[in-house]
Enzyme design. Structure first.
Site, mmCIF file in Angstrom:
data_model
loop_
_atom_site.group_PDB
_atom_site.id
_atom_site.type_symbol
_atom_site.label_atom_id
_atom_site.label_comp_id
_atom_site.label_asym_id
_atom_site.label_seq_id
_atom_site.Cartn_x
_atom_site.Cartn_y
_atom_site.Cartn_z
ATOM 1 N N SER A 70 -13.839 39.791 -3.540
ATOM 2 C CA SER A 70 -12.361 39.779 -3.270
ATOM 3 C C SER A 70 -11.739 40.498 -4.395
ATOM 4 O O SER A 70 -11.889 40.637 -5.570
ATOM 5 C CB SER A 70 -12.083 38.442 -3.196
ATOM 6 O OG SER A 70 -10.826 38.073 -2.865
ATOM 7 N N CYS A 71 -10.627 41.340 -3.918
ATOM 8 C CA CYS A 71 -9.919 41.943 -4.572
ATOM 9 C C CYS A 71 -8.334 41.676 -4.482
ATOM 10 O O CYS A 71 -7.975 40.945 -3.179
ATOM 11 C CB CYS A 71 -9.868 43.519 -4.615
ATOM 12 S SG CYS A 71 -9.484 44.286 -2.989
ATOM 13 N N PRO A 72 -7.451 42.072 -5.327
ATOM 14 C CA PRO A 72 -6.089 41.633 -4.738
ATOM 15 C C PRO A 72 -5.453 41.935 -3.709
ATOM 16 O O PRO A 72 -4.682 41.020 -2.916
ATOM 17 C CB PRO A 72 -5.200 42.066 -6.182
ATOM 18 C CG PRO A 72 -6.059 42.161 -6.946
ATOM 19 C CD PRO A 72 -7.391 42.462 -6.605
ATOM 20 N N GLY A 76 -7.260 42.987 -1.116
ATOM 21 C CA GLY A 76 -8.073 42.710 0.022
ATOM 22 C C GLY A 76 -8.390 43.823 1.070
ATOM 23 O O GLY A 76 -8.699 43.560 2.220
ATOM 24 N N THR A 88 -12.765 45.237 -1.998
ATOM 25 C CA THR A 88 -13.570 43.884 -1.658
ATOM 26 C C THR A 88 -14.704 44.321 -0.896
ATOM 27 O O THR A 88 -15.969 43.692 -0.733
ATOM 28 C CB THR A 88 -12.590 43.163 -0.345
ATOM 29 O OG1 THR A 88 -11.372 42.674 -1.377
ATOM 30 C CG2 THR A 88 -13.341 41.882 0.143
#
Length: 467
Positions: free
Chosen positions: A8-10, A12, A16
């Site tokens: 998950s990344c900020p 998304g 991700t």
């Protein structure tokens, strides 16, 4: 082994799924089975079931935002940044092979670690302040995107030219759409604050965070014509989160415990945040925001060039990482403040790294491996839709040559965009935003992108050695 992973990344979007792909390939190469749950902007995909968790030998959480770990109690859990999931998937999996991963929920004294392991683990974990902030940003972005697109579309299609610029006639359907877009913008600061607080204190922090964000955005609470903006929202979110976390830590009788998360913590946290913001913080922060907006709007000539160079360099430097996100958040917040020129420069810088490197692979194939040439095609596609992360495969292989080249290209593109009055009404970049009519001065928008990508391509080919 049977492993599980969450990526998950900020935003998304890119990180991700890139991390998920890299982990899957690495596990297959090393002879292990893995199932990866992605928590992107579209939501949770390939969700881990209780049966998966029960039979798993370990879990990798490669994320730059908060991930709920409660379901993994008693399992070996390795936390890392999403970037490590992309760049070091074999290293993460190898830790399970060497039995170096602690059991989640197990006391520290039961798990023996060397000093070097502790240092490595600390290095991998990102700053909680950054993680909490990015959690708020990831939930805020869709509201800004929707608001910006609706406003841009209503002006582009329903606007009528006057001596004061485009004006939408009262009573028209496009005026209603404009109002809906403006309503979406009003959620920006409360959502940002609420999910920062939730990242810190879990669900009890959500309500006080959103209430604090609303107070921060509404200057009428503390006698200011302008609200405290995104800076106030960030402060309100952290304030609400840590107050709620502090109240959670206070021992209470068992009879009161069931109502703590739904009544006591939100109520008292909201009251404390409101009092602190209304009587202490509101006006000073609003003053800072008024000064910042005024200063940005008054920028001319050399000062505009310097700002554009700084933003362009930050966007390209880590291609979607923390430095990139700081510049991106600043540009997104300025849209709500009415300064869309900032996002115009950033929108150009966002797509130049992948487009420039993709072009470089086409101009001089001898400087790139077959794998890099294939990555170049993907980078071109990602650049068209404004995904800076398309440049990561090149930077990972040759950072000393690639990163300076993309930074200079993005700086050049940003400066041209800033000086030519390019604007962007949505927090995104690349040619895709022009398709949605979110950009003004479209010809110069494309000129800025093309010049920036050519600069990047020529630079990287000039300093790269043949393979």
């Amino acid at each position: 082994m049977k492993l599980l992973a969450i990526t998950s990344c900020p935003n998304g979007i890119a990180h991700t799924y890139m991390a998920a792909e890299k982990l899957a390939k690495a596990a297959e190469k090393m002879g292990h089975e893995i199932k990866v749950e992605t928590q992107g902007s579209i939501g949770v995909e390939n969700e881990l079931t209780p049966e998966d968790i029960q039979s798993a030998d370990g879990v990798i959480i490669a994320a730059d935002k908060q991930v709920d770990k409660s379901r993994f109690y008693g399992k070996r859990v390795l936390e890392a940044s999403v970037t490590d999931g992309i760049r070091k998937p074999e290293e993460l999996i190898a830790k399970f092979e060497r039995n170096e991963v602690p059991v989640y929920g197990k006391p520290q004294s039961d798990t023996l670690k060397t000093i070097e392991e502790v240092k490595t683990e600390r290095k991998q974990k990102q700053s909680p302040i950054y993680r909490n902030l990015m959690n708020g940003v990831s939930y805020m972005i869709p509201f800004v995107v929707i608001g910006g697109l609706l406003i841009a579309l209503s002006l582009a299609i329903g606007g009528e030219p006057t001596d004061k610029g485009l004006v939408i006639p009262k009573g028209s359907i496009w005026n209603d759409i404009l109002n809906v877009g403006a309503a979406s913008f009003t959620f920006m600061v409360p959502i940002l604050s609420g999910f920062i607080a939730m990242s810190i204190a879990d669900r009890p922090g959500l309500a006080p965070g959103m209430i604090g964000g609303y107070i921060a955005a509404n200057g009428s609470f503390y006698g200011s014509e302008a609200g405290a903006g995104f800076i106030g929202g960030i402060i309100a979110g952290f304030l609400a989160g840590y107050i709620a976390k502090w109240i959670k830590s206070i021992p209470v009788p068992k009879i009161v415990q069931p109502i703590m998360p739904i009544l006591v913590i939100p109520l008292f946290s909201s009251i404390l945040v409101a009092v602190i913001f209304i009587f202490i913080l509101g006006q000073p922060i609003a003053g800072i925001m008024e000064w910042l907006t005024s200063w940005l709007n008054s920028m001319q000539g050399a000062s505009k060039v310097i700002l554009a160079m700084i933003l362009g360099a930050m966007i390209a430097f880590d291609m979607g990482g923390p430095v990139n996100k700081v510049a991106f958040l600043f540009g997104s917040a300025m849209i709500a403040e009415g300064n869309v020129h900032i996002m115009g420069a950033i929108a150009v810088a966002i797509c130049i790294p992948p487009l420039g490197l993709g072009l470089a692979t086409l101009l001089n194939k001898s400087k790139f491996t077959e794998e890099e040439r294939e990555a170049g095609k993907a980078a071109l596609a990602m650049g068209l839709v404004g995904i800076t992360e398309g440049a990561i495969p090149f930077a990972a292989r040759d950072p000393l040559r690639v990163i300076p080249s993309i930074m200079i290209g993005s700086m050049v593109g940003s400066v041209i965009a800033m000086l030519s009055g390019v604007t962007d009404h949505v927090p995104h970049g690349g040619p895709i935003v022009a398709v949605f009519q979110a950009v003004e001065h479209v010809p110069m928008f494309f000129v800025s992108i093309i010049i920036g990508m050519v600069v990047t391509a020529l630079l990287v080919n000039a300093i790269k050695k043949p393979v």
